[in-house]
Design an enzyme around this catalytic site. Structure first.
Site, PDB file in Angstrom:
ATOM      1  N   ALA C  11       0.819  -1.212   0.000  1.00 39.42           N
ATOM      2  CA  ALA C  11       0.000   0.000   0.000  1.00 39.42           C
ATOM      3  C   ALA C  11       0.853   1.263   0.000  1.00 39.42           C
ATOM      4  O   ALA C  11       0.528   2.255   0.634  1.00 39.42           O
ATOM      5  CB  ALA C  11      -0.956   0.000   1.183  1.00 39.42           C
ATOM      6  N   PHE C 113      16.947  18.393 -11.304  1.00 42.08           N
ATOM      7  CA  PHE C 113      17.305  17.088 -10.777  1.00 42.08           C
ATOM      8  C   PHE C 113      18.325  16.437 -11.694  1.00 42.08           C
ATOM      9  O   PHE C 113      18.506  16.857 -12.839  1.00 42.08           O
ATOM     10  CB  PHE C 113      16.048  16.206 -10.659  1.00 42.08           C
ATOM     11  CG  PHE C 113      15.792  15.727  -9.260  1.00 42.08           C
ATOM     12  CD1 PHE C 113      15.427  16.617  -8.260  1.00 42.08           C
ATOM     13  CD2 PHE C 113      15.921  14.382  -8.925  1.00 42.08           C
ATOM     14  CE1 PHE C 113      15.200  16.184  -6.970  1.00 42.08           C
ATOM     15  CE2 PHE C 113      15.694  13.941  -7.631  1.00 42.08           C
ATOM     16  CZ  PHE C 113      15.331  14.836  -6.657  1.00 42.08           C
ATOM     17  N   GLN C 229      20.843   0.449  -7.702  1.00 43.16           N
ATOM     18  CA  GLN C 229      21.274   1.842  -7.655  1.00 43.16           C
ATOM     19  C   GLN C 229      21.916   2.201  -6.319  1.00 43.16           C
ATOM     20  O   GLN C 229      21.321   1.988  -5.267  1.00 43.16           O
ATOM     21  CB  GLN C 229      20.079   2.766  -7.885  1.00 43.16           C
ATOM     22  CG  GLN C 229      20.469   4.240  -7.842  1.00 43.16           C
ATOM     23  CD  GLN C 229      19.411   5.119  -8.471  1.00 43.16           C
ATOM     24  OE1 GLN C 229      18.427   5.471  -7.833  1.00 43.16           O
ATOM     25  NE2 GLN C 229      19.607   5.456  -9.729  1.00 43.16           N
ATOM     26  N   HIS C 231      22.901   5.376  -4.350  1.00 42.70           N
ATOM     27  CA  HIS C 231      22.599   6.815  -4.354  1.00 42.70           C
ATOM     28  C   HIS C 231      23.869   7.571  -3.964  1.00 42.70           C
ATOM     29  O   HIS C 231      24.560   7.160  -3.034  1.00 42.70           O
ATOM     30  CB  HIS C 231      21.469   7.106  -3.367  1.00 42.70           C
ATOM     31  CG  HIS C 231      20.878   8.477  -3.500  1.00 42.70           C
ATOM     32  ND1 HIS C 231      21.552   9.609  -3.098  1.00 42.70           N
ATOM     33  CD2 HIS C 231      19.695   8.896  -3.994  1.00 42.70           C
ATOM     34  CE1 HIS C 231      20.788  10.668  -3.340  1.00 42.70           C
ATOM     35  NE2 HIS C 231      19.654  10.264  -3.882  1.00 42.70           N
ATOM     36  N   LEU C 241      19.281   8.667   3.656  1.00 45.05           N
ATOM     37  CA  LEU C 241      19.279   9.393   2.393  1.00 45.05           C
ATOM     38  C   LEU C 241      19.361  10.908   2.595  1.00 45.05           C
ATOM     39  O   LEU C 241      18.650  11.482   3.410  1.00 45.05           O
ATOM     40  CB  LEU C 241      17.986   9.056   1.640  1.00 45.05           C
ATOM     41  CG  LEU C 241      17.739   9.788   0.327  1.00 45.05           C
ATOM     42  CD1 LEU C 241      18.745   9.342  -0.716  1.00 45.05           C
ATOM     43  CD2 LEU C 241      16.322   9.534  -0.165  1.00 45.05           C
ATOM     44  N   GLU C 244      18.600  14.071  -3.470  1.00 47.86           N
ATOM     45  CA  GLU C 244      19.229  14.659  -4.649  1.00 47.86           C
ATOM     46  C   GLU C 244      18.763  16.103  -4.831  1.00 47.86           C
ATOM     47  O   GLU C 244      19.416  16.914  -5.486  1.00 47.86           O
ATOM     48  CB  GLU C 244      18.854  13.815  -5.879  1.00 47.86           C
ATOM     49  CG  GLU C 244      19.503  14.267  -7.169  1.00 47.86           C
ATOM     50  CD  GLU C 244      19.373  13.208  -8.266  1.00 47.86           C
ATOM     51  OE1 GLU C 244      19.627  12.022  -7.964  1.00 47.86           O
ATOM     52  OE2 GLU C 244      19.012  13.561  -9.390  1.00 47.86           O
ATOM     53  N   ARG C 275      22.787   9.311 -11.492  1.00 50.31           N
ATOM     54  CA  ARG C 275      23.250   8.816 -10.189  1.00 50.31           C
ATOM     55  C   ARG C 275      24.399   7.824 -10.300  1.00 50.31           C
ATOM     56  O   ARG C 275      25.326   7.842  -9.487  1.00 50.31           O
ATOM     57  CB  ARG C 275      22.082   8.177  -9.437  1.00 50.31           C
ATOM     58  CG  ARG C 275      21.113   9.211  -8.930  1.00 50.31           C
ATOM     59  CD  ARG C 275      19.933   8.601  -8.232  1.00 50.31           C
ATOM     60  NE  ARG C 275      19.068   9.648  -7.699  1.00 50.31           N
ATOM     61  CZ  ARG C 275      17.894   9.431  -7.120  1.00 50.31           C
ATOM     62  NH1 ARG C 275      17.427   8.194  -7.003  1.00 50.31           N
ATOM     63  NH2 ARG C 275      17.188  10.423  -6.669  1.00 50.31           N
ATOM     64  N   HIS C 340      20.309   2.096  -2.653  1.00 56.06           N
ATOM     65  CA  HIS C 340      19.106   2.925  -2.589  1.00 56.06           C
ATOM     66  C   HIS C 340      17.902   2.318  -3.290  1.00 56.06           C
ATOM     67  O   HIS C 340      16.773   2.449  -2.826  1.00 56.06           O
ATOM     68  CB  HIS C 340      19.429   4.280  -3.216  1.00 56.06           C
ATOM     69  CG  HIS C 340      18.293   5.255  -3.217  1.00 56.06           C
ATOM     70  ND1 HIS C 340      17.647   5.624  -2.057  1.00 56.06           N
ATOM     71  CD2 HIS C 340      17.686   5.933  -4.221  1.00 56.06           C
ATOM     72  CE1 HIS C 340      16.700   6.504  -2.354  1.00 56.06           C
ATOM     73  NE2 HIS C 340      16.689   6.698  -3.652  1.00 56.06           N
ATOM     74  N   ARG C 375      18.163   4.381 -12.824  1.00 61.37           N
ATOM     75  CA  ARG C 375      16.960   5.197 -12.710  1.00 61.37           C
ATOM     76  C   ARG C 375      17.342   6.653 -12.472  1.00 61.37           C
ATOM     77  O   ARG C 375      18.242   6.939 -11.685  1.00 61.37           O
ATOM     78  CB  ARG C 375      16.097   4.709 -11.542  1.00 61.37           C
ATOM     79  CG  ARG C 375      14.885   5.569 -11.279  1.00 61.37           C
ATOM     80  CD  ARG C 375      14.024   5.004 -10.183  1.00 61.37           C
ATOM     81  NE  ARG C 375      14.607   5.053  -8.858  1.00 61.37           N
ATOM     82  CZ  ARG C 375      14.681   6.165  -8.115  1.00 61.37           C
ATOM     83  NH1 ARG C 375      14.245   7.326  -8.578  1.00 61.37           N
ATOM     84  NH2 ARG C 375      15.209   6.120  -6.904  1.00 61.37           N
TER      85      ARG C 375
END
Lengths: 394, 303, 561
Positions: C11, C113, C229, C231, C241, C244, C275, C340, C375
């Site tokens: 969810a 970004f 990935q 990060h 984290l 970015e 990244r 990440h 990604r």
């Protein structure tokens, strides 16, 4: 590394025993979190310790608990700080208990559905779009979005609900988290039902006027949502902008208080009660609504008079500041209250501003004002129905 | 020391014994009180609820008046609620120079101006931080030996902790405990120490308000406190003036918990008599305290 | 036995968006999650969500950036769909109540970004994921009568009928321990990633690869599993984290010599290269001795005006203060690359359909593949919403023509038997936490930014040993109410399956592309490896396969930033 004693309140609903406390010794660096200590216990000593947790970084809202008697997130509380918190702190022992005001399911896990989420549901927690819905985005002032984003920052951890002192005596109180959620829509210019939402919350005897203003939720909140401040803003918009005269005397009390200070400079207690019950004038006490309440207060006044606490003269006339000063106070009222829109600092940022190195004047008002270029708080929608029969007292 | 003294409204209204006892105690502590009799009510959070700017402007005026008192070391109040309401306004005024300039603009008509950085302390804070507990101990003439005192802080003086400058170095939420001990008394631990007396909603939800007061009184009585001590006259109203109703609200007919103002407790230990401290004006007669004080007087004086 | 047209497992954003879409399409919907929906890990997504909504921008530009970011391993048909539908999705969210940042004129505003040729990231301070997740949950509450919520239910397995179609799941009510069979005409997996197979990771404790493993165990192929990935900016100590968005707002990276080293690696985009490029650059600096003594790089956010930081990067101000003791508005914060996101997952088409009839997947659990080898920041929220919605739609349509399945009672008994088996394990085995730690440390050591054949072989050997040990891991909690010990035992099995798939895929791809950098095969090799690698369960172990990369209009080029 340092040695801490983690004292956990354990409860196993299947054992049929009462809750008890169990101590675990944990070796961790002082800046590690209470959650890390609990997870270390779970990993190395007893996997049956129950606690909800997920992100470890104070964003998922799972690990609300009480640490040395104070509500907060386990992941957001450092061990050294925790061990020093509370009247009985010894710098070593950390008491962790489940949150209050909610039934305990197991160990540190409480039933949030039974209390927290029920109250969230109570405030119609979804946007009711202002019509017509635009083809593209709603055009909304930048400041308004920053403003409601403060309440959007609520992670629904329940820490504020845990220790809400009004809820402790009145379980039906809508409570801090749900009130903050309500502001998230009341303060959102895209919502169509600001008036209806406020009317609903003002009229509910367990609504916004049931908050006792104790600041506990402000201290409890790990995200700076300041639920109590949001409740005060709900009251402000309900009373000032929509003139919602609730049956809980909330709006009358506020108005009476504000105008008594204008008229006397000091609080005239004997006059505050009747005005709060009956209406904001000296004649308020003769208002039918005031009768019953006043009758109930009479013994109190009588007790005060009997003990010589105050005199009849003082009770009738009150005390006031010197005339010249009263004039100055009135002038302040006229200047501030005479404006079209309020000048209100944004809670989100005001605490950080204006330090020595930063550029001066980083004032971020809550919203861009209408006509006079004066920054102001989100105001009422002129197209919305209001109980306009009441006029501003000032 | 000389302080710009803000007594608040209630201490000059419904709880005159507070103002009176403060005036009686001050000289014994070498405090010179310069009363800010031109200042107006802090708004007790209610004016701020109505209009932030109005509350802040009224309080900035009080701060400016305090800063105009020649030779005063700081500003002092005797009401938790005043402390809380003033601290809130001060936080905004100090944090934001543009806002401060705007507010001072309103005060300019009177020739007043608030400069950032006022020190404003409740009597409790002043006792611990300015007078000092060791110094206070030396002044004690009648130690509160065997007097079991339940501290009741009131919300505005303990929360929010950041605004009120409470941290590990200045645990202001422990001070009442320390002062009771310094005066020779015994601190009674009970659930309500840092909770709310319920006063702010007495006109809105009377039942909930009185239940709060009633619970704390019951908890303190069950913990065998002889009396409570409060640094806030509004708490006193709900805990003392309303005690008969509060007892009913929690179904406890047996409640008889005397509630002392902080200066009264200090005064008692410094040798003043209950009557001089206005204790006869309480709704719940501090019989246990008075009995205790006469018992102490009858006993040989401590060294 | 609950029965619904569409059953959604998980969810977070993908699951909730799927639920709303399926309900809109008229289906009866159940959404089931092992945590309360607002605790889902989507809540941690910080920086924003990409869309070419500005008139000056174009979906083609967004799509090209995504294709390039993927190192040409992304399927271009799916990428086109995602980028084309992005603007409407943003507007849908805005109308649903998301408090997106506005510019001076009151219109939606953007931030820059990584890997993007335009500022096209829409955001809510640095709590974008939280804001969207909570707004979706508001919508779920609003549609409470049409969407049944099963909060704190843990899925133990997916169910299939004789034809092999997925017809529901078995789940345990965490609060009571009761097992229940959920029947459904269509099932959508939306249970997120598997970051907990690595240590440290930015991912939450709940990210244990449940859905990936569940689908794998009933025969669904996984794809792009080698693409993990790292990060570029995670806190050195705990892997948290740092968005970015910080670099999007103008923060710089420095090595210990004070050099802004990205000038060397990505002279045009600098800190805002994609990244994989930035993480690799950092790791190179660290490996070659130009990092700080604690093996870190400095992220200097003081370059961003303080007021802007306090308003738009509030969460990382708090993270810096609370978890690193650093005021990021005053001093640099030390970071390093950290695990990440997993680009791979259950192979689906662009309607979310997996290879198993009736089974869909959306979000991080799935691999469409729109991310390919790497990604782009702020494309994951978009992925969850677009393919969550499309899955919900499609699953509802499929349900219309399908009869409600009825699973035999025996499945419940079998599932109960498995749980009892865990509860009744003898003591004496390793602790679950020990096995999990060893797995995480192994993956982070050998299957990280730089990889080689020897390291991967070691990793595989360890993972396989842990798979042998896991079934004997000891359990302390024997109760039924909130028995998190039992859940942890099941999750450990999920993570080990996923880890094994990751390692074998990384071994197989003998080239460097996107997030996979093989020091023994340092070049991209389009001639041999411009295809997806799939992993399917064959008997007891993984078997490898390939799938073509769909190209529509963008031919592979050399990739520079």
């Amino acid at each position: 590394m340092a040695e801490y004693t983690l004292k956990l309140r354990r409860y196993d609903p299947q054992a049929g025993d009462a809750p008890y406390y169990e101590e675990f010794q944990v070796d961790l660096e002082p800046h590690r979190s209470v959650l890390e200590a609990i997870l270390k216990v779970k990993a190395e000593q007893d996997g049956s310790v129950g606690i909800r947790c997920s992100c470890r970084a104070a964003i998922c809202g799972s690990c609300g608990v009480r640490i040395n008697g104070r509500p907060g997130l386990a992941c957001h509380t450092h061990l050294d700080k925790a061990a020093k918190t509370g009247v009985n702190a010894d710098g070593k022992t950390i008491l962790v208990e489940p949150m209050g005001n909610m039934p305990v399911i197991k160990d540190l896990i409480v039933d949030m559905d039974a209390v927290h989420w029920k109250k969230i549901q109570r405030v119609t927690p979804w946007l009711i779009n202002k019509q017509p819905v635009p083809e593209r985005e709603y055009i909304v002032p930048h400041e308004n979005m920053v403003d409601v984003t403060q309440t959007m920052a609520c992670i629904q951890c329940g820490a504020c609900v845990s220790d809400c002192l009004s809820m402790e005596v009145d379980p039906l109180f809508v409570g801090p988290a749900a009130s903050a959620k309500a502001y998230r829509f009341v303060g959102d210019p895209r919502d169509a039902e600001q008036y209806e939402r406020l009317k609903d919350l003002a009229e509910d005897p367990h609504g916004i006027y049931d908050c006792t203003h104790c600041f506990t939720c402000i201290d409890a909140c790990p995200k700076g949502v300041a639920p109590m401040s949001q409740i005060m803003r709900l009251r402000r918009i309900a009373g000032n902008d929509h003139h919602i005269v609730d049956r809980n005397n909330g709006e009358r009390h506020e108005r009476a208080f504000v105008s008594l200070i204008r008229d006397y400079g000091l609080l005239h207690e004997a006059e505050l009660l009747p005005r709060s019950y009956g209406g904001d004038s000296w004649f308020g006490k003769f208002h039918p609504a005031a009768g019953q309440q006043l009758l109930e207060s009479l013994p109190v006044l009588a007790r005060g008079l009997a003990t010589g606490k105050f005199t009849v003269k003082k009770a009738m006339l009150g005390h006031r500041i010197p005339k010249a000063d009263l004039k100055a106070v009135k002038a302040i009222y006229e200047k501030v209250e005479g404006k079209d829109r309020r000048y209100e600092l944004n809670l989100y940022i005001s605490g950080y501003e204006d330090d020595d190195e930063a550029a001066p004047a980083e004032a971020v008002p809550a919203a861009v004002g209408a006509g006079d270029g004066m920054p102001s708080a989100p105001g009422p929608d002129p197209n919305r129905p209001t109980a306009a029969s009441e006029s501003e007292s000032a | 020391m000389k302080v710009a003294y803000w007594p608040g409204c209630v201490s000059r209204g419904f709880t005159p014994e507070l103002h009176g006892s403060m005036a009686a105690v001050a000289p014994l502590l070498d405090i010179e009180l310069v009363e800010l009799d031109r200042a107006c009510c802090t708004g007790a959070g209610v004016i701020a609820e109505h209009s932030q700017e109005l509350a802040d402007t009224l309080n900035a005026r009080t701060f400016a008046l305090a800063q105009a008192v020649q030779g005063a070391d700081l500003m002092m109040n005797i009401c938790s609620t005043c402390q809380g309401a003033q601290s809130e306004s001060q936080e905004r005024l100090d944090a934001n120079s543009e806002y401060r300039t705007h507010v001072n603009g309103t005060l300019a008509g009177e020739g007043l101006s608030y400069e950032k950085g006022l020190t404003n302390k409740n009597f409790l804070w002043l006792l611990v931080e300015e007078i000092g507990l060791e110094n206070l101990k030396k002044k004690v003439k009648r130690p509160l030996t065997n007097l079991k005192v339940g501290p009741f802080y009131g919300c505005y003086i303990v929360r929010p902790t950041d605004r009120l400058g409470i941290d590990a170095d200045r645990p202001r939420d422990h001070y009442l405990h320390w002062v009771i001990e310094a005066l020779g008394g015994t601190v009674i631990d009970y659930a309500g120490i840092h909770k709310c007396c319920g006063f702010p909603i007495i006109t809105m939800n009377k039942e909930a308000s009185l239940k709060q007061a009633g619970r704390h009184l019951s908890d303190a009585q069950d913990a065998e406190a002889d009396c409570l001590v409060v640094p806030c006259p509004l708490c006193h109203l709900n805990l003392d003036l309303q005690q008969p109703l509060a007892s009913k609200a929690v179904g406890r007919d047996d409640l008889k918990m005397p509630v002392l103002h902080l200066p009264q407790l200090v005064g008692l230990a410094l040798g003043l008599e209950p009557k001089q401290l206005g204790m006869s004006k309480h709704v719940v007669k501090p019989t246990s305290v008075i009995d205790w004080s006469s018992a102490v007087v009858a006993a040989p004086a401590p060294a | 036995m609950p029965a619904h047209d569409v059953l959604i497992i998980g969810a977070g954003l993908a699951g909730q968006r799927a639920a709303l879409a399926a309900a809109d399409a008229g289906a009866s919907v159940a959404i089931l999650s092992k945590v309360h929906p607002v605790r889902s890990h989507s809540v941690a997504a910080a920086g924003g969500i990409n869309a070419a909504l500005n008139p000056e921008d174009s979906w083609e530009s967004h799509a090209f950036d995504t294709v390039k970011g993927s190192d040409y391993l992304g399927d271009q048909d799916a990428i086109e769909i995602m980028c084309r539908e992005a603007p409407d999705e943003i507007l849908w969210l805005e109308h649903a109540g998301v408090t997106f940042h506005r510019n001076g004129t009151g219109h939606l505003g953007t931030r820059a970004f990584g890997g993007a040729s335009q500022a096209r990231t829409y955001y809510v301070a640095d709590i974008t994921g939280q804001a969207i997740l909570h707004v979706l949950y508001e919508r779920l509450m609003m549609h409470g009568e049409r969407i049944s919520r099963y909060e704190e239910w843990f899925t133990t397995q997916l169910l299939q009928d004789e034809s092999g179609a997925c017809v529901g799941c078995v789940a345990r009510d965490i609060r009571t321990g009761a097992l229940e069979v959920f029947n459904a005409k269509s099932v959508i997996l939306a249970s997120g990633g598997a970051g907990q197979a690595f240590k440290p990771t930015t991912n939450a404790l709940i990210c244990t690869g449940d859905g990936i493993a569940q689908a794998y165990r009933i025969g669904a192929p996984l794809m792009d599993m080698e693409m993990i990935q790292y990060h570029p900016t995670t806190l050195a100590e705990n892997g948290f984290l740092i968005t970015e968005g910080a670099r999007g707002e103008g923060a710089h990276l420095y090595n210990a010599l004070g050099e802004r080293f990205m000038e060397k690696y990505a002279p045009n985009k600098l800190e805002l290269a994609s990244r994989d490029v930035v993480s690799r650059a950092e790791q190179t600096e660290i490996n070659e001795g130009r990092g700080f003594p604690d093996g870190t790089i400095a992220l200097d956010i003081t370059k961003v005006p303080r007021k802007r930081t306090l308003e738009a990067l509030r969460e990382i101000v708090n993270i810096g203060k609370d978890f690193a003791g650093v005021d990021i508005t005053r001093e640099p914060i030390h970071i390093r690359p950290g695990m990440h996101y997993i680009m791979g997952g259950v192979k689906t088409d662009y309607d979310g359909q997996t290879s198993i009839p009736g089974l869909y997947a959306a979000g991080e659990v799935a691999c469409v593949s729109v991310h390919g080898g790497n990604r782009l920041g702020a494309n994951s929220l978009l992925d969850t919403l677009i393919f969550g919605r499309r899955s919900g739609d499609h699953a509802a349509q499929r349900a219309r023509g399908t009869a409600m399945p009825r699973s035999p009672v025996s499945v419940l008994n079998d599932a109960q038997g498995e749980i009892d088996g865990i509860l009744n394990r003898p003591t004496g085995g390793r602790r679950i936490s020990e096995i999990k730690n060893e797995l995480g440390e192994t993956m982070n050591r050998y299957v990280a930014v730089y990889r080689d054949a020897d390291g991967l072989a070691t990793a595989l050997e360890i993972v396989r040993r842990l798979k042998d040990e896991a079934p004997n891991a000891a359990i302390d909690d024997k109760g039924t109410v909130f028995n998190q010990d039992v859940l942890a035992a099941v999750e450990l099995g999920y993570m080990l399956d996923v880890a094994e798939a990751i390692v074998v895929a990384a071994q197989e791809r003998r080239e460097s592309r996107g997030a996979q950098f093989r020091t023994d095969y340092p070049e991209r090799n389009d001639a041999e490896w411009l295809h997806h690698i799939t992993v399917s369960l064959n008997g007891d172990g993984p078997s490898l396969g390939t799938a073509p990369v769909t190209m529509t209009r963008w031919e592979p080029q050399e990739r520079t930033y």
